[in-house]
Write a protein that holds these residues in place. Structure first.
Motif, short mmCIF file in Angstrom:
data_model
loop_
_atom_site.label_atom_id
_atom_site.label_comp_id
_atom_site.label_asym_id
_atom_site.label_seq_id
_atom_site.Cartn_x
_atom_site.Cartn_y
_atom_site.Cartn_z
N TRP A 353 0.84 -1.22 0.00
CA TRP A 353 0.00 0.00 0.00
C TRP A 353 0.86 1.25 0.00
CZ3 TRP A 353 -4.71 0.68 -1.45
CH2 TRP A 353 -5.65 -0.36 -1.34
N LEU A 356 2.22 1.88 -3.42
CA LEU A 356 1.19 2.40 -4.33
C LEU A 356 0.94 3.89 -4.09
CD1 LEU A 356 -1.49 -0.45 -4.46
CD2 LEU A 356 -0.20 0.51 -6.38
N VAL A 357 0.87 4.24 -2.81
CA VAL A 357 0.60 5.64 -2.47
C VAL A 357 1.73 6.52 -2.97
CG1 VAL A 357 0.44 7.24 -0.53
CG2 VAL A 357 -0.91 5.13 -0.52
N ALA A 359 3.74 5.95 -5.42
CA ALA A 359 3.70 6.01 -6.89
C ALA A 359 2.64 7.01 -7.34
CB ALA A 359 3.40 4.63 -7.45
N LEU A 360 1.49 6.99 -6.70
CA LEU A 360 0.43 7.93 -7.07
C LEU A 360 0.87 9.37 -6.83
CD1 LEU A 360 -2.76 6.13 -5.71
CD2 LEU A 360 -2.28 6.74 -8.09
N VAL A 363 3.22 10.40 -9.60
CA VAL A 363 2.49 10.69 -10.85
C VAL A 363 1.81 12.05 -10.75
CG1 VAL A 363 0.48 10.00 -12.20
CG2 VAL A 363 2.18 8.29 -11.53
N ALA A 364 1.23 12.32 -9.63
CA ALA A 364 0.52 13.60 -9.45
C ALA A 364 1.49 14.77 -9.57
CB ALA A 364 -0.17 13.62 -8.09
#
Lengths: 392, 225
Positions: A353, A356-357, A359-360, A363-364
């Motif tokens: 998790w 993933l966070v 990575a997000l 990207v943002a």
């Protein structure tokens, strides 16, 4: 460290056991002639049917000048608490209501404690040195006061925990695998270093209680004298202490926690200046983080207690230096427990998790930068060539 | 995890209050100048007391009282961070107002649960002109007021020793008299160190002989006040 395997909850569930580790450190602000006035004790009770439970108690002898025998008072309190509660649990059997046991035993304990310290005084009248050290207080008017101390007691059986507290200090638990809690109600009279005490008339009415049922999945209990909490800068220190101790117990095992606890308390006693004592009970296996039932999630501090009307004791506690007293006899060493597979799986899920966070977020950030980049400069204007004589 | 569990450890706050008489009489014979100079000389010693104490962080505030009372230093400040602004004399001697102001700072909140006993030093050269009895009684009704360690310095022999004794509230201690600027420095230095160390329970001794001599009329030093 003491261990107590409890009976299995079902044929498919692992047996719950409790390990206890404790330590005490003399306050560095104390005068040289005053010992550590805290005390701690614990015991394991084996009941019929293989049910076992842990009883632990912590006590803080008052540090003011007139409390010249509070070290004896606190030692007496924890020994009596552990002994009488254990005996009551044996009498009442594996299905005893732990909260009711504590309520009955604490009332009896107060009278037993008074009898014991009075007997101690009769056999050992106050010395001239003690009278001098008291600063001229009339110790003989009520000798029991010189022995004054607080008391925190817990019984842990399976997933159930009961707590009793008289005076200041902290009783902390972790529930549902993640929630730190301060379940014992407060007492509005405990301010400016004042505390209720075993030595006060009506002390049996000054106890505050809390009971955590099996559904609360309690897996960590901490009893600590107020010197521990007072050494931390933040008011909500206890949340991170519960979290950190639980994490350490889960990842490194309770034995590692037991090994390091004395050093941590020494640090607190050095910085805070007061005696510091703690008993930490760790359940094995520890609970998985779960969704708490309504009303149990992140409980706020319980409201101040109540209708207690016993007079306050101005137990002003300038720390007097006290040579360290030995703690309870060292328990037999316990082999470090392997980290349960369930805990490993949980840790892996958390790492995924987190990845993933992150990575997000990355990207943002990229999208933001691209969207807000400076527009390209326009190309310089070139005149369009015209053929002379041409007409539209 | 190898680090200590929990949040940051920290020394316990020890709130120190200076109650300074700024009445009109303090303008005479250089008393106000001497008091300001004495405070400036004493602050480094108070800072050292704090630094050397591994358990207590001394935080200073000051209240001026003349006609009414007001904060001279309102934010609790470490002694070595405190830039002292001169007090000015003028007005009456409203000690009660000063005590009320201090009492307001000793309620819970803002007093921290983990604080050590607060400490206070009163410096005055005369008699209170307001009803300080009630203010003192109200202060002693507060749990932190009861626990506070208090000391008093009389500037000259016209101070009201009965009032100063009642402020101290300890039959084992008497107000210190300063009869000249040098004695005021000594008195303030001893008094501030005494209350700060007593509040943090470091053993304290009696005032130095040089200072004790100020309490008597037989002294070789010049009595200015």
């Amino acid at each position: 460290m003491n261990g107590s395997p409890a009976g299995p909850r079902s044929s498919t569930m692992p047996a719950l056991s409790w390990l206890v580790c404790s330590a005490t450190a003399r306050g560095r602000a104390h005068r040289d002639d005053v010992p550590n006035q805290d005390a701690v004790a614990s015991t394991e009770v084996e009941l019929p049917g293989g049910v076992r439970l842990q009883v632990a108690a912590v006590s803080d002898g008052h540090g003011g000048r007139r409390y010249v025998r509070s070290a004896y008072g606190s030692r007496c309190a924890v020994d009596l608490a552990v002994e009488t509660v254990a005996a009551a649990c044996l009498r009442e059997g594996p299905g005893a209501d732990l909260g009711a046991v504590l309520r009955r035993q604490m009332r009896e304990l107060v009278f037993g404690w008074r009898r014991e310290v009075q007997a101690h005084h009769e056999e050992n009248p106050f010395s001239a040195e003690e009278v001098t050290r008291s600063g001229g207080a009339d110790l003989r008017r009520d000798p029991v006061i010189a022995y004054g101390a607080t008391l925190l007691v817990t019984i842990a059986r399976g997933g159930e925990v009961a707590l009793a507290q008289l005076g200041d200090g902290d009783a902390l638990v972790r529930t549902h695998g993640s929630l730190p809690s301060h379940p014992v109600p407060g007492d509005d009279r405990l301010v400016a270093g004042e505390t209720t005490s075993l030595c006060l008339p009506g002390a049996e009415n000054d106890f505050r209680y809390a009971t955590m049922a099996g559904g609360d999945e309690v897996d960590l209990v901490i009893l600590a004298t107020d010197g521990y909490g007072n050494s931390f800068a933040a008011d909500d220190w206890w949340r991170s202490v519960v979290h950190d101790l639980a994490t350490m117990a889960a990842t490194s095992g309770a034995a590692a926690l037991a090994e390091r606890l004395p050093g941590w308390l020494e640090e607190s006693a050095t910085i805070g200046g007061d005696d510091v004592t703690a008993a930490v009970l760790v359940r094995t296996p520890m609970a998985e983080p779960s969704v708490a039932p309504p009303g149990a999630a992140a409980p706020p501090e319980p409201p101040g207690s109540t209708s207690i009307t016993a007079p306050l004791l101005l137990a002003s506690r300038p720390a007097a230096a006290k040579p360290a007293q030995p703690t309870s006899p060292a328990p037999p060493p316990v082999q470090p427990q392997p980290v349960p597979p369930a805990a490993l799986a949980t840790n892996r899920r958390r790492l995924v998790w987190l990845a993933l966070v992150l990575a997000l977020v990355a990207v943002a950030v990229v999208v933001f930068l691209v969207a807000h980049r400076a527009p390209p400069k326009p190309a310089p204007h070139k005149p369009v060539p015209v053929v002379s004589g041409a007409t539209s | 995890m190898t680090m200590r569990p929990g949040a940051q450890l920290a020394r316990r706050p020890l709130h120190f209050f200076l109650l300074a008489d700024c009445s009109g009489s303090m303008a005479s014979a250089g008393k106000m100048v001497a008091l300001n100079n004495a405070v400036r000389e004493v602050l480094p010693h108070l800072a050292e007391t704090s630094t050397r104490n591994p358990h207590a962080q001394v935080l200073v505030r000051a209240i001026r009282f003349g006609t009414g009372a007001s904060w001279h230093v309102q934010t609790p400040t470490e002694a070595d961070d405190l830039a002292w602004t001169d007090l000015r004399a003028g007005g009456y001697t409203d000690l009660g107002a000063a005590i009320d102001l201090m009492a307001g700072a000793l309620t819970v909140p803002p007093m921290e649960e983990r604080a050590l006993a607060p400490a206070a030093v009163l410096v005055s050269d005369g008699m209170p002109t307001d009803e300080y009895d009630e203010a003192l009684a109200n202060l002693l009704e507060l749990p932190w007021g009861q626990r506070s360690i208090r000391m008093a310095i009389a500037i000259g022999h016209d101070a009201d020793y009965d009032t100063l004794n009642r402020f101290i509230g300890d039959p084992a201690l008497s107000p210190i008299t300063a009869a000249n600027p040098e004695q005021l420095v000594l008195a303030l230095r001893w008094a501030t160190t005494h209350v700060a160390r007593a509040a943090s329970v470091v053993p304290v001794g009696p005032p130095p002989a040089q200072l004790a001599a100020a309490w008597t009329t037989a002294t070789n030093e010049e009595a200015v006040w």
